[in-house]
Design a protein around this motif. Structure first.
Motif, PDB file in Angstrom:
ATOM      1  N   THR A 130       0.844  -1.193   0.000  1.00 48.92           N
ATOM      2  CA  THR A 130       0.000   0.000   0.000  1.00 48.92           C
ATOM      3  C   THR A 130       0.878   1.242   0.000  1.00 48.92           C
ATOM      4  OG1 THR A 130      -1.573  -1.236   1.359  1.00 48.92           O
ATOM      5  CG2 THR A 130      -1.928   1.135   1.156  1.00 48.92           C
ATOM      6  N   VAL A 131       0.692   2.089  -1.006  1.00 51.81           N
ATOM      7  CA  VAL A 131       1.403   3.363  -1.003  1.00 51.81           C
ATOM      8  C   VAL A 131       0.559   4.338  -0.187  1.00 51.81           C
ATOM      9  CG1 VAL A 131       2.493   5.151  -2.394  1.00 51.81           C
ATOM     10  CG2 VAL A 131       2.222   2.858  -3.345  1.00 51.81           C
ATOM     11  N   ILE A 132       1.079   4.751   0.974  1.00 52.67           N
ATOM     12  CA  ILE A 132       0.297   5.612   1.861  1.00 52.67           C
ATOM     13  C   ILE A 132       0.674   7.081   1.715  1.00 52.67           C
ATOM     14  CG2 ILE A 132      -0.195   3.809   3.566  1.00 52.67           C
ATOM     15  CD1 ILE A 132       2.123   4.879   5.240  1.00 52.67           C
ATOM     16  N   GLY A 133       1.873   7.339   1.168  1.00 46.66           N
ATOM     17  CA  GLY A 133       2.323   8.730   1.010  1.00 46.66           C
ATOM     18  C   GLY A 133       3.125   8.865  -0.272  1.00 46.66           C
ATOM     19  N   GLU A 134       4.443   8.957  -0.102  1.00 46.83           N
ATOM     20  CA  GLU A 134       5.320   9.095  -1.262  1.00 46.83           C
ATOM     21  C   GLU A 134       5.876   7.739  -1.682  1.00 46.83           C
ATOM     22  OE1 GLU A 134       8.345  12.555  -1.409  1.00 46.83           O
ATOM     23  OE2 GLU A 134       8.012  12.107   0.694  1.00 46.83           O
ATOM     24  N   GLY A 135       5.716   7.406  -2.940  1.00 44.62           N
ATOM     25  CA  GLY A 135       6.370   6.222  -3.492  1.00 44.62           C
ATOM     26  C   GLY A 135       7.558   6.701  -4.288  1.00 44.62           C
ATOM     27  N   GLY A 136       8.703   6.809  -3.647  1.00 50.41           N
ATOM     28  CA  GLY A 136       9.862   7.403  -4.289  1.00 50.41           C
ATOM     29  C   GLY A 136      10.856   6.403  -4.821  1.00 50.41           C
ATOM     30  N   SER A 137      10.727   6.092  -6.093  1.00 52.63           N
ATOM     31  CA  SER A 137      11.773   5.403  -6.847  1.00 52.63           C
ATOM     32  C   SER A 137      12.141   4.008  -6.329  1.00 52.63           C
ATOM     33  CB  SER A 137      12.996   6.319  -6.869  1.00 52.63           C
ATOM     34  OG  SER A 137      13.940   5.858  -7.762  1.00 52.63           O
ATOM     35  N   GLY A 138      13.397   3.619  -6.600  1.00 53.06           N
ATOM     36  CA  GLY A 138      13.870   2.283  -6.233  1.00 53.06           C
ATOM     37  C   GLY A 138      13.759   2.018  -4.735  1.00 53.06           C
TER      38      GLY A 138
ATOM     39  N   MET B  24      -3.113   2.026  -3.603  1.00 53.97           N
ATOM     40  CA  MET B  24      -2.622   3.390  -3.365  1.00 53.97           C
ATOM     41  C   MET B  24      -3.722   4.227  -2.746  1.00 53.97           C
ATOM     42  SD  MET B  24      -0.288   4.491  -6.677  1.00 53.97           S
ATOM     43  CE  MET B  24       0.198   6.095  -6.028  1.00 53.97           C
ATOM     44  N   LEU B  25      -3.374   5.046  -1.762  1.00 53.99           N
ATOM     45  CA  LEU B  25      -4.332   6.016  -1.256  1.00 53.99           C
ATOM     46  C   LEU B  25      -4.472   7.122  -2.306  1.00 53.99           C
ATOM     47  CD1 LEU B  25      -3.658   6.441   2.560  1.00 53.99           C
ATOM     48  CD2 LEU B  25      -4.663   4.551   1.298  1.00 53.99           C
ATOM     49  N   GLU B  26      -5.666   7.673  -2.371  1.00 53.05           N
ATOM     50  CA  GLU B  26      -6.008   8.630  -3.426  1.00 53.05           C
ATOM     51  C   GLU B  26      -4.962   9.727  -3.629  1.00 53.05           C
ATOM     52  OE1 GLU B  26      -9.724  10.504  -2.664  1.00 53.05           O
ATOM     53  OE2 GLU B  26      -9.828  11.478  -4.619  1.00 53.05           O
TER      54      GLU B  26
ATOM     55  N   VAL C  53      -1.816   0.427 -11.018  1.00 51.71           N
ATOM     56  CA  VAL C  53      -2.309   0.280  -9.647  1.00 51.71           C
ATOM     57  C   VAL C  53      -3.532  -0.623  -9.681  1.00 51.71           C
ATOM     58  CG1 VAL C  53      -2.982   1.540  -7.580  1.00 51.71           C
ATOM     59  CG2 VAL C  53      -1.755   2.719  -9.378  1.00 51.71           C
ATOM     60  N   ASP C  54      -3.690  -1.449  -8.642  1.00 52.27           N
ATOM     61  CA  ASP C  54      -4.850  -2.348  -8.617  1.00 52.27           C
ATOM     62  C   ASP C  54      -6.050  -1.697  -7.944  1.00 52.27           C
ATOM     63  OD1 ASP C  54      -3.565  -4.710  -9.810  1.00 52.27           O
ATOM     64  OD2 ASP C  54      -2.285  -4.553  -8.055  1.00 52.27           O
ATOM     65  N   THR C  55      -5.825  -1.080  -6.792  1.00 48.63           N
ATOM     66  CA  THR C  55      -6.943  -0.444  -6.085  1.00 48.63           C
ATOM     67  C   THR C  55      -6.530   0.939  -5.592  1.00 48.63           C
ATOM     68  OG1 THR C  55      -7.481  -2.632  -5.218  1.00 48.63           O
ATOM     69  CG2 THR C  55      -8.672  -0.790  -4.269  1.00 48.63           C
ATOM     70  N   VAL C  56      -7.406   1.895  -5.798  1.00 47.49           N
ATOM     71  CA  VAL C  56      -7.177   3.225  -5.224  1.00 47.49           C
ATOM     72  C   VAL C  56      -8.201   3.425  -4.110  1.00 47.49           C
ATOM     73  CG1 VAL C  56      -7.210   5.710  -5.652  1.00 47.49           C
ATOM     74  CG2 VAL C  56      -6.298   4.155  -7.395  1.00 47.49           C
ATOM     75  N   ILE C  57      -7.724   3.783  -2.936  1.00 48.33           N
ATOM     76  CA  ILE C  57      -8.626   4.029  -1.808  1.00 48.33           C
ATOM     77  C   ILE C  57      -8.932   5.518  -1.736  1.00 48.33           C
ATOM     78  CG2 ILE C  57      -8.839   4.023   0.721  1.00 48.33           C
ATOM     79  CD1 ILE C  57      -7.281   1.449   0.769  1.00 48.33           C
ATOM     80  N   LYS C  58     -10.215   5.824  -1.771  1.00 50.03           N
ATOM     81  CA  LYS C  58     -10.640   7.212  -1.711  1.00 50.03           C
ATOM     82  C   LYS C  58     -10.328   7.807  -0.347  1.00 50.03           C
ATOM     83  CE  LYS C  58     -14.384  10.059  -3.312  1.00 50.03           C
ATOM     84  NZ  LYS C  58     -13.363  11.026  -3.757  1.00 50.03           N
ATOM     85  N   GLU C  59      -9.859   9.031  -0.351  1.00 46.78           N
ATOM     86  CA  GLU C  59      -9.579   9.698   0.919  1.00 46.78           C
ATOM     87  C   GLU C  59     -10.706  10.669   1.247  1.00 46.78           C
ATOM     88  OE1 GLU C  59      -5.661  11.310   1.517  1.00 46.78           O
ATOM     89  OE2 GLU C  59      -4.733   9.795   0.245  1.00 46.78           O
TER      90      GLU C  59
END
Lengths: 292, 321
Positions: free
Chosen positions: B197-205, B218-220, B263-269
């Motif tokens: 789950t990407v909750i904030g920043e998904g930064g690179s490698g 991923m969160l919205e 992305v498979d699922t985006v969670i609405k904020e």
């Protein structure tokens, strides 16, 4: 084209560097010792300075030629070509950058993959071309790499990669990041089949390429003084706010810190890799190993 | 509660301040003036303003929300979602890395393994967590937990929230590139379900190293990109000021990424972002994690790994001629 260009025959025009009076391409300066060298000499030494042994960067085609010598090789995945799926545009359009790179380089993308024979051993070789958009890894590089690995698995022959890359190709955004996992997943299958993978790090190997397949070789070799690392030196300097030590992230530094197995000169690579492959036992097709 | 406001939230901040002030005055109630109608009116206005601003967010504003100092971090999610969480430390070689937390616990009665980037909330903790930028030790600790997850047949849940792996001298000396490469390699065929789950920043490698998975959430208002917009701008535009353009061009937002099937699922904020109310996000996340664990655990491992492999092979678009 101005009027002068139009009336001068191409032979005369192409033969001279503007102003210098020295025929273009006859002499070249070594980036290491600044010695002025006869260009032919550098070409025949595959871009290694005969005076100071400085290893200049070398394109994909010439890398393959330097490695396979006179024997022929067959390109794999050459039909895979780039596509600007995101219509990416920075100061220039990605499409224009691609066309410019294709025009400028003798490679059709930043990675060439070929099957050939190293002395007497069939191998698959992947060779990066840094002059093609900084050797950056996008979807084409990833796909060609995987097709090369698949061929090595199919034929049960070793896989060798010469990397030279600034990292992932920003113009393909997240798709390029995903090439790290794509290439590594394919390599894992090669490893599980117990087929050797030799990774050769050449100048420079950085970012997403070093943080994926380049550092995963059964044996990791570097060319002398090659710059190898994850983060770029400027970024590190800005973060730690101090000057970096001399030789930082160079091949010799990596050897000292246990990151690579050895440093081998370009001219010695074919013999050295061949010698290692003869010691690394791997089962040819439809044979099982018999322990005496 | 007053939140840290981002520059584009200024009109919202002004309204919220007014509401707060009126509420303070009417609480004292010295003159017996009733402000409740006025407050209600302002609240509606504030709500509408927020809706308006958040319906027109650009990529660079979303990047700011993803980095919001009040945004919940990995340990916030773990503390609500996971029972009996036990954090485990150290890479067994050199040190512990507090930019990555890892451990074991139970999720709805199921034993799970957890790995996530961790940022700090105040100045002291930010330094302690190294702004969520892991060193090689963090990735090597993560690999240790990955192996445990496989051996003890625990689904692995990872939480992504990093500007990237740490660009430092020591990190390079100790093999940052190798540490990331090995983490990626391990995940490509880890024989247990992996849900990221990407909750904030998904930064690179530095993000991908714990993000190769069977299901990507991923969160919205989170982002995921190959390089930070600032880094991309510095290289391609030769100017760090063009980060806004770079964020847009790279399409770092969930809207762009899900459009490309990444992305498979985006969670609405909730309106204003998850830092204003974590509850609805927790609800959604809980449901998705439970459903995915069930789906993946019900599958023969070989089939799950084959699907994971095919997902990876499908990344990237090219032509053939």
């Amino acid at each position: 084209m101005n009027w002068l260009d139009r009336i001068i025959p191409p032979k005369i025009k192409g033969g001279r560097d503007s102003g210098s009076g020295v025929p273009k391409g006859l002499w070249r300066k070594c980036n290491g010792c600044q010695a002025v060298l006869y260009a032919e000499e550098l070409v025949s030494s595959f871009e290694v300075c005969p005076k100071c042994d400085h290893h200049h960067r070398i394109g994909g085609q010439r890398r393959l030629k330097s490695f396979f010598g006179a024997t022929s090789y067959e390109l794999i995945g050459e039909e895979v070509r780039p596509l600007d799926a995101l219509k990416f545009r920075d100061l220039k359009k990605y499409k224009d950058r691609l066309n410019e790179a294709i025009r400028k380089c003798d490679s059709s993308e930043a990675l060439l993959v070929a099957q050939g024979t190293l002395i007497d051993q069939a191998v698959v070789v992947a060779a990066f071309d840094f002059s093609f958009m900084g050797g950056s890894m996008g979807a084409v590089v990833g796909e060609r790499f995987v097709r090369g690995v698949d061929r090595a698995i199919e034929e049960r022959i070793p896989f060798i990669c010469f990397s030279a890359s600034g990292g992932a190709r920003m113009q393909e955004a997240l798709f390029s990041l995903m090439q790290l996992s794509k290439t590594v997943a394919a390599l894992k299958r090669l490893k599980d089949e117990a087929i050797p993978y030799i990774s050769v790090l050449t100048d420079p190997t950085m970012g997403g390429v070093s943080a994926s397949f380049a550092m995963l070789g059964d044996v990791i070799i570097a060319e002398p003084k090659a710059l190898v690392g994850f983060a770029g030196q400027r970024v590190i300097e800005q973060t730690v706010r101090e000057k970096l030590p001399e030789g930082f992230q160079r091949a010799e530094f990596l050897l000292e810190h246990g990151s690579i197995d050895m440093i081998v000169a370009r001219s010695e690579l074919p013999a050295s890799i061949h010698r290692m492959l003869s010691s690394l036992y791997f089962e040819p097709r439809s044979q099982t190993r018999v322990f005496a | 509660m007053i939140y840290d406001h981002l520059d584009f939230e200024k009109p919202i901040a002004e309204l919220e301040e007014k509401i707060e002030e009126l509420e303070r005055v009417s609480a004292k109630d010295e003159d017996g003036i009733d402000f409740s109608a006025e407050i209600q009116k302002l609240k509606v206005k504030c709500q509408e303003k927020t809706k308006d601003i958040f319906s027109r967010l650009n990529a660079s504003q979303i990047t700011q929300i993803a980095r919001h100092p009040d945004r919940p971090y990995t340990l916030d999610y773990i503390s609500i979602l996971i029972e009996n969480f036990q954090e485990l430390h150290g890479d067994r070689h050199y040190s512990d890395d507090s930019a990555i937390v890892a451990g074991i616990g139970t999720f709805k009665g199921i034993p799970v393994a957890l790995i996530g980037h961790q940022k700090g909330r105040d100045a002291r903790e930010r330094t302690y967590r190294n702004w969520g930028m892991p060193r090689p030790e963090g990735y090597r600790k993560a690999q240790r937990i990955m192996s445990m997850a496989e051996r003890f047949k625990m689904p692995l849940l990872t939480f992504i929230d990093t500007p990237g792996a740490y660009p430092g001298v020591g990190a390079e000396e100790r093999g940052q590139a190798e540490a990331i490469a090995c983490s990626i390699e391990k995940l490509t065929d880890l024989k247990t379900p992996v849900i990221s789950t990407v909750i904030g920043e998904g930064g690179s490698g530095g993000a991908l190293a714990i993000g190769v998975c069977d299901h990507l959430i991923m969160l919205e208002y989170s982002t995921y990109s190959v390089i930070s917009p600032e880094g991309c701008a510095a290289i391609l535009w030769k100017s760090g000021d063009k980060a806004k353009e770079a964020a847009e061009a790279m399409g770092v937002t969930t809207r762009h990424l899900s459009g490309h099937g990444l992305v498979d699922t985006v969670i609405k904020e909730p309106l204003g972002g998850v830092h204003r109310d974590i509850a609805p996000v927790i609800d959604s996340l809980e449901g998705i994690l439970e459903a995915q664990i069930k789906r993946l655990s019900g599958m023969p491992v070989e089939e799950m790994l084959e699907q994971r492999y095919q997902r990876l092979m499908d990344y990237g678009k090219f032509t053939e001629k």
